[in-house]
Write an enzyme that holds these catalytic residues in place. Structure first.
Site, PDB file in Angstrom:
ATOM      1  N   ARG A 105       0.780  -1.136  -0.001  1.00 16.59           N
ATOM      2  CA  ARG A 105      -0.045   0.001  -0.056  1.00 16.59           C
ATOM      3  C   ARG A 105       1.009   1.335  -0.034  1.00 16.59           C
ATOM      4  NH1 ARG A 105      -2.672   3.096   4.980  1.00 16.59           N
ATOM      5  NH2 ARG A 105      -3.906   4.507   3.650  1.00 16.59           N
ATOM      6  N   HIS A 149      -2.923  10.942   0.902  1.00 10.13           N
ATOM      7  CA  HIS A 149      -2.134  10.591   2.152  1.00 10.13           C
ATOM      8  C   HIS A 149      -1.760  11.833   2.758  1.00 10.13           C
ATOM      9  CE1 HIS A 149      -0.849   7.308   4.816  1.00 10.13           C
ATOM     10  NE2 HIS A 149      -0.607   8.185   5.600  1.00 10.13           N
ATOM     11  N   GLU A 195      -7.439   8.449   6.168  1.00 13.08           N
ATOM     12  CA  GLU A 195      -7.833   9.122   7.596  1.00 13.08           C
ATOM     13  C   GLU A 195      -8.328  10.503   7.523  1.00 13.08           C
ATOM     14  OE1 GLU A 195      -4.515   8.722  10.387  1.00 13.08           O
ATOM     15  OE2 GLU A 195      -4.869   6.691  10.439  1.00 13.08           O
ATOM     16  N   ASN A 321      -7.449   1.868   9.933  1.00 13.28           N
ATOM     17  CA  ASN A 321      -6.093   2.134  10.611  1.00 13.28           C
ATOM     18  C   ASN A 321      -6.417   2.064  12.130  1.00 13.28           C
ATOM     19  OD1 ASN A 321      -5.197   2.241   7.845  1.00 13.28           O
ATOM     20  ND2 ASN A 321      -4.522   4.629   8.345  1.00 13.28           N
ATOM     21  N   TYR A 323      -4.306   1.638  15.925  1.00  9.96           N
ATOM     22  CA  TYR A 323      -3.336   1.451  16.712  1.00  9.96           C
ATOM     23  C   TYR A 323      -3.688   1.071  18.155  1.00  9.96           C
ATOM     24  CZ  TYR A 323      -0.604   3.060  12.798  1.00  9.96           C
ATOM     25  OH  TYR A 323      -0.323   3.181  11.346  1.00  9.96           O
ATOM     26  N   GLU A 390      -3.809  -0.236   8.264  1.00 11.11           N
ATOM     27  CA  GLU A 390      -2.526   0.189   8.825  1.00 11.11           C
ATOM     28  C   GLU A 390      -2.540  -0.511  10.374  1.00 11.11           C
ATOM     29  OE1 GLU A 390      -1.325   4.217   9.305  1.00 11.11           O
ATOM     30  OE2 GLU A 390      -1.841   4.522   7.248  1.00 11.11           O
TER      31      GLU A 390
HETATM   32  C1  FCB Z   1      -1.451   7.089  10.761  1.00 10.43           C
HETATM   33  C2  FCB Z   1      -0.931   7.846   9.495  1.00 10.43           C
HETATM   34  C3  FCB Z   1       0.185   7.093   8.944  1.00 10.43           C
HETATM   35  C4  FCB Z   1       1.365   6.967   9.977  1.00 10.43           C
HETATM   36  C5  FCB Z   1       0.827   6.267  11.188  1.00 10.43           C
HETATM   37  C6  FCB Z   1       1.634   6.162  12.283  1.00 10.43           C
HETATM   38  O1  FCB Z   1      -2.435   8.146  11.523  1.00 10.43           O
HETATM   39  O2  FCB Z   1      -2.143   7.513   8.491  1.00 10.43           O
HETATM   40  O3  FCB Z   1       0.822   8.161   7.922  1.00 10.43           O
HETATM   41  O4  FCB Z   1       1.770   8.267  10.619  1.00 10.43           O
HETATM   42  O5  FCB Z   1      -0.590   7.193  11.646  1.00 10.43           O
END
Ligand code: FCB
Length: 486
Positions: A105, A149, A195, A321, A323, A390
Site C-alpha cells: 500500500r 495521504h 484518515e 487504521n 493502533y 495500518e
Molecule cells: C497514521 C497515518 C500514517 C502514520 C501512522 C503512524 O495516522 O496514516 O501516515 O503516520 O499513523
C-alpha cells in the site's frame, strides 16, 4: 541441564543473533492460519518515504512548507530525502519480495502530478508511479494505491484554503481521474483518502500537522469536504476503471470511559462520535452521528442537498487504521465537547504505567481494540469488507552487528493479529492486513524519532536492515502458504 539452560540464557543477553533465534522460536509455534485469500501486506505514504521533494517537476505540498516552519517538527527535521524511496524503490521492492508480502500500500503525491494542484499535468510525476507500480507488479506484489495521504498541493491551500473549500472535492476528482486513467490498467485496488479524521483534526483543529490551523469550524468543514471528495473519487474510479475495487481508509480508536462515572461514559460516547463515527456513520449510514451533530451544530457546515448521497456512494471496502484505544474524561470547562481523551502525550520512549504498556508514541498497546472494532464493523455497520490498512508498533530499536532485534514489535503484531483472527473466525469480513510501516520513515510532527518499520532505515546512510519482526512476518506469511496450523 539446568546449567546449560542458564548458560544459554546468559548467551542470549549478549548475542543478538541467538536472541533473535529465541524470539523467532518462541513465536513460531503461534502462527495463526487465516483464510486462503487473506492478504498480508505493508504500507507507506508518499511524503513519509519518497524524499525527492523537488524532483522532476514536483510542486510543493503543504507538508514541504509546514516542515520548514520553526518549531513544528521535532528536532527541526524535514522529509526532503526521507527514505529516498523515490530513487531506492527497486531495493525496497526486492526486500518486500524477500519478505513474501502479498500487497504493497503506497500513496501518490498529488503535487507530483499537478504541481499547481489543478490544470497542467506533470507527466514526469506520473512516470515515477508507472515505474514504481510496474516494479511492484513485476515482484508479484499487488498494489494498493492511496490517492490522498495528506500531501496536498500548497497552491491549493494558498489559493482556496484547501479542503475548507467546497470546490476542493471537484479538484480532487480531477486529480484522481488523471491518476486512475494512467494506472488503472494495472492497479485494481484504490483507496481514495487516508484518515479524514486525522487530516481534519490534527491539521485544522489541533494545529500540529499541516496546514497548522486551530479552528473547530475548519475541522468540520474539512471533514465534510473530504468525505464529499471521497464520494466523487469513488465515482471517478468506477468510471475510469470499472473492474477495480475502491474504498476509503479511516482511523478507528475506540474510546473507553476513564472511570465508572456516568459523566465519563457520556464523554466516551462523545469522543467516539467525534473521532470514529464522524467518518463511519456518514460513509456507511448516510448521516453524521445525531448527538454530535446536535451538540456541535454551531460548527457544522451547511450540508447541501445531495451531499450525503455523494458521501454514501457504495464502496467495495472500508480500510481501517487501528493502533490503540483512548480513555475519556469529562471536563466541564472544555467548551462544547466537555471531553478530554488520553493519547495526546508523546513521550520519548516507551513505558509502562499501571500495568499498561505504551509504545514510543505514547499510545497504549491494547490489542482488544482490534477485536472490538472489527466486531463493531460486523454488528453495527453491516459487516462490510474490511482491510486493516495500518497497524503497527513504534518501539525504540538498536542496531547491533547489522541486526535489529525487536521482540516488542513481534509481540505487538502477534497480539493484534490474534484479535483479527478471532474476529474473522466469528464472521467479521476482514480481507487483509497491512503492517505500518514497511520502512522507518518520517513520522509527521515527530520527524524521524519514531520507528514503526519492519525494515530499519539509517536516515544518514539510507542503509536498510530487515528487523527480526520483518523476518517474523515473512515466516508468518510462509506458514500461511504452507497451510501450517498453530
Ligand atoms: C497514521 C497515518 C500514517 C502514520 C501512522 C503512524 O495516522 O496514516 O501516515 O503516520 O499513523
Amino acid at each position: 541441564m539446568f546449567h546449560f539452560f542458564l548458560f544459554f540464557l546468559t548467551l542470549t543477553q549478549f548475542c543478538p543473533i541467538i536472541d533473535q533465534m529465541v524470539n523467532r522460536w518462541e513465536v513460531k509455534s503461534m502462527y495463526l492460519q487465516f483464510p486462503e485469500d487473506f492478504i498480508f501486506g505493508s504500507a507507506t505514504s508518499s511524503f513519509q518515504v519518497e524524499g525527492a521533494w523537488n524532483a522532476d517537476g514536483k510542486g510543493l505540498s503543504i507538508w514541504d512548507e509546514f516542515t520548514r516552519r520553526k518549531g513544528k517538527i521535532r528536532n527541526g527535521e524535514r522529509a526532503d530525502t526521507a527514505c529516498d524511496h523515490y530513487h531506492r524503490y527497486p531495493e525496497d521492492i526486492a526486500l518486500m519480495k524477500e519478505l513474501g508480502l502479498g500487497a504493497y500500500r503506497y500513496s501518490v503525491s498529488w503535487p507530483r502530478i499537478f504541481p499547481e494542484g489543478t490544470g497542467r499535468i506533470n507527466s514526469r510525476g506520473l512516470d515515477f508511479y508507472e515505474r514504481l507500480t510496474d516494479a511492484v507488479l513485476e515482484a508479484g506484489i499487488t498494489p494498493f494505491i492511496t490517492l490522498f495521504h495528506w500531501d496536498l498541493p500548497l497552491a491549493l491551500q494558498q489559493k482556496y484554503k484547501g479542503f475548507e473549500n467546497r470546490e476542493m472535492a471537484d479538484m480532487f476528482a480531477e486529480y484522481c481521474a488523471a491518476v486512475v486513467r494512467a494506472l488503472g490498467d494495472r492497479v485494481k485496488r484504490w483507496i481514495t483518502i487516508n484518515e479524514p479524521f486525522e487530516y481534519a483534526a490534527f491539521g485544522h483543529f489541533l494545529g500540529y500537522h499541516a496546514p497548522g490551523k486551530k479552528s473547530l469550524w475548519a475541522y468540520f468543514r474539512v471533514m465534510h469536504n473530504l468525505l464529499k471528495g471521497h464520494g466523487m473519487a469513488i465515482r471517478v474510479i468506477r468510471n475510469e476503471c470499472p473492474d477495480a475495487e475502491a474504498g476509503i481508509t479511516v482511523s478507528v480508536t475506540p474510546v473507553h470511559p476513564a472511570t465508572a462515572s456516568a459523566k465519563d461514559a457520556w464523554s466516551a460516547g462523545m469522543a467516539n462520535d467525534f473521532m470514529n463515527h464522524i467518518t463511519l456513520s456518514p460513509l456507511l449510514k448516510g448521516c453524521y452521528p445525531p448527538a454530535l451533530r446536535k451538540r456541535m451544530r454551531l460548527f457544522f457546515p451547511r450540508i447541501l442537498e445531495g451531499d450525503m448521497e455523494l458521501i454514501r456512494t457504495p464502496a467495495d471496502f472500508t480500510g481501517i487504521n487501528l493502533y490503540s484505544r483512548e480513555l475519556a474524561m469529562h471536563k466541564w470547562y472544555i467548551p462544547f465537547l466537555q471531553t478530554w481523551t488520553t493519547g495526546q502525550d508523546v513521550p520519548d520512549s516507551e513505558y509502562e504505567k499501571e500495568g499498561r504498556q505504551y509504545s514510543s508514541m505514547g499510545w497504549e498497546v491494547y490489542p482488544e481494540a482490534m477485536y472490538e472494532t472489527l466486531k463493531m464493523m460486523q454488528n453495527d455497520y453491516g459487516n462490510p469488507p474490511v482491510y486493516i490498512t495500518e497497524n503497527g508498533g513504534p518501539f525504540t530499536d538498536r542496531v547491533v552487528d547489522d541486526t535489529v532485534t525487536d521482540p516488542k514489535r513481534i509481540q505487538y503484531m502477534q497480539d493484534y493479529l490474534e484479535k483479527v483472527h478471532l474476529a474473522v473466525g466469528e464472521g467479521a469480513d476482514v480481507r487483509g492486513y497491512f503492517y505500518w510501516s514497511l520502512l522507518d520513515n518520517f513520522e509527521w510532527a515527530e520527524g524521524y524519532s519514531k520507528r514503526f518499520g519492519l525494515i530499519h532505515v539509517n536516515h544518514e546512510t539510507q542503509k536498510r536492515i530487515v528487523k527480526a519482526s520483518g523476518w517474523w512476518y515473512r515466516d508468518l506469511i510462509h506458514a500461511q502458504q504452507r497451510g501450517e496450523q498453530a
